[in-house]
Design an enzyme around this catalytic site. Sequence first.
Site, PDB file in Angstrom:
ATOM      1  N   ASP A   1      68.050  65.774  43.726  1.00 45.37           N
ATOM      2  CA  ASP A   1      69.261  64.972  43.889  1.00 45.37           C
ATOM      3  C   ASP A   1      70.424  65.831  43.402  1.00 45.37           C
ATOM      4  O   ASP A   1      70.659  65.919  42.204  1.00 45.37           O
ATOM      5  CB  ASP A   1      69.151  63.684  43.081  1.00 45.37           C
ATOM      6  CG  ASP A   1      70.416  62.846  43.137  1.00 45.37           C
ATOM      7  OD1 ASP A   1      71.350  63.212  43.887  1.00 45.37           O
ATOM      8  OD2 ASP A   1      70.479  61.834  42.425  1.00 45.37           O
TER       9      ASP A   1
ATOM     10  N   ASP B   1      65.082  73.001  33.159  1.00 37.76           N
ATOM     11  CA  ASP B   1      63.701  73.075  33.633  1.00 37.76           C
ATOM     12  C   ASP B   1      63.650  73.159  35.155  1.00 37.76           C
ATOM     13  O   ASP B   1      62.831  73.879  35.724  1.00 37.76           O
ATOM     14  CB  ASP B   1      62.906  71.844  33.175  1.00 37.76           C
ATOM     15  CG  ASP B   1      62.815  71.726  31.671  1.00 37.76           C
ATOM     16  OD1 ASP B   1      62.953  72.750  30.979  1.00 37.76           O
ATOM     17  OD2 ASP B   1      62.609  70.589  31.184  1.00 37.76           O
TER      18      ASP B   1
ATOM     19  N   HIS C   1      67.193  67.333  32.396  1.00 36.84           N
ATOM     20  CA  HIS C   1      66.274  68.473  32.317  1.00 36.84           C
ATOM     21  C   HIS C   1      66.626  69.554  33.347  1.00 36.84           C
ATOM     22  O   HIS C   1      65.769  70.283  33.808  1.00 36.84           O
ATOM     23  CB  HIS C   1      64.825  67.996  32.486  1.00 36.84           C
ATOM     24  CG  HIS C   1      64.539  67.367  33.817  1.00 36.84           C
ATOM     25  ND1 HIS C   1      65.113  66.195  34.242  1.00 36.84           N
ATOM     26  CD2 HIS C   1      63.731  67.757  34.816  1.00 36.84           C
ATOM     27  CE1 HIS C   1      64.673  65.902  35.451  1.00 36.84           C
ATOM     28  NE2 HIS C   1      63.831  66.840  35.819  1.00 36.84           N
TER      29      HIS C   1
ATOM     30  N   HIS D   1      63.332  63.862  42.354  1.00 40.68           N
ATOM     31  CA  HIS D   1      64.212  63.172  41.412  1.00 40.68           C
ATOM     32  C   HIS D   1      64.225  61.682  41.750  1.00 40.68           C
ATOM     33  O   HIS D   1      63.879  61.290  42.867  1.00 40.68           O
ATOM     34  CB  HIS D   1      65.625  63.754  41.478  1.00 40.68           C
ATOM     35  CG  HIS D   1      65.759  65.066  40.784  1.00 40.68           C
ATOM     36  ND1 HIS D   1      66.648  66.030  41.179  1.00 40.68           N
ATOM     37  CD2 HIS D   1      65.114  65.571  39.699  1.00 40.68           C
ATOM     38  CE1 HIS D   1      66.551  67.073  40.373  1.00 40.68           C
ATOM     39  NE2 HIS D   1      65.624  66.824  39.477  1.00 40.68           N
TER      40      HIS D   1
ATOM     41  N   ARG E   1      63.632  79.224  39.973  1.00 38.46           N
ATOM     42  CA  ARG E   1      63.612  80.671  39.720  1.00 38.46           C
ATOM     43  C   ARG E   1      62.183  81.222  39.818  1.00 38.46           C
ATOM     44  O   ARG E   1      61.944  82.270  40.423  1.00 38.46           O
ATOM     45  CB  ARG E   1      64.216  80.976  38.348  1.00 38.46           C
ATOM     46  CG  ARG E   1      64.319  82.458  38.048  1.00 38.46           C
ATOM     47  CD  ARG E   1      65.073  82.789  36.762  1.00 38.46           C
ATOM     48  NE  ARG E   1      64.630  82.018  35.611  1.00 38.46           N
ATOM     49  CZ  ARG E   1      65.290  80.997  35.063  1.00 38.46           C
ATOM     50  NH1 ARG E   1      66.438  80.596  35.571  1.00 38.46           N
ATOM     51  NH2 ARG E   1      64.812  80.354  34.022  1.00 38.46           N
TER      52      ARG E   1
ATOM     53  N   GLY F   1      58.844  64.745  35.134  1.00 37.71           N
ATOM     54  CA  GLY F   1      59.683  65.942  35.038  1.00 37.71           C
ATOM     55  C   GLY F   1      60.384  66.101  33.702  1.00 37.71           C
ATOM     56  O   GLY F   1      60.246  67.139  33.042  1.00 37.71           O
TER      57      GLY F   1
ATOM     58  N   ASP G   1      57.801  69.439  35.165  1.00 36.37           N
ATOM     59  CA  ASP G   1      58.340  70.603  35.890  1.00 36.37           C
ATOM     60  C   ASP G   1      57.813  71.896  35.273  1.00 36.37           C
ATOM     61  O   ASP G   1      57.456  72.840  35.982  1.00 36.37           O
ATOM     62  CB  ASP G   1      59.874  70.610  35.847  1.00 36.37           C
ATOM     63  CG  ASP G   1      60.510  69.418  36.531  1.00 36.37           C
ATOM     64  OD1 ASP G   1      59.870  68.824  37.418  1.00 36.37           O
ATOM     65  OD2 ASP G   1      61.653  69.087  36.174  1.00 36.37           O
TER      66      ASP G   1
END
Length: 134
Positions: free
Chosen positions: A80, A90, A87, A8, A96, A55, A60
């Site tokens: 962060d 995402d 996002h 980030h 996950r 991202g 991402d």
Amino acid sequence: MKIALIAHDKKKEDMIRFATAYKDIFSKHELFATGTTGLRIQEATGLSIHRFQSGPLGGDQEIGARIARNEMDLVLFFRDPLTSQPHEPDVSALIRLCDVYSIPLATNMGTAEVLVRGLKRGDIEWRKIERDQG
């Protein structure tokens, strides 16, 4: 090994310092990164990095697609946690996917250091077997 590097905005300097510190290890592997992070690491280290979109523009998700196809072995994502990310869905999906496909994931510098030192020792070689069987 195929390694994704993501950071980030407020963590990009940390990622650059980290990549610089472990340049010798990273140079032996195939590196992928989201757009700006990848560019900044390349400029600071000279490492060869395949860059995806940034991202928020889908980078991402591009890395997530590689994970879902068993084409990524390690993800270092300096997040962060104190700043809202537009996002965020995402980001959550990427984390996950790492869990679903058993991809080692570090979301901070402390965990990343443990994983990269393990990478150097060969502790993540099992991923080659997983990738070859996929």
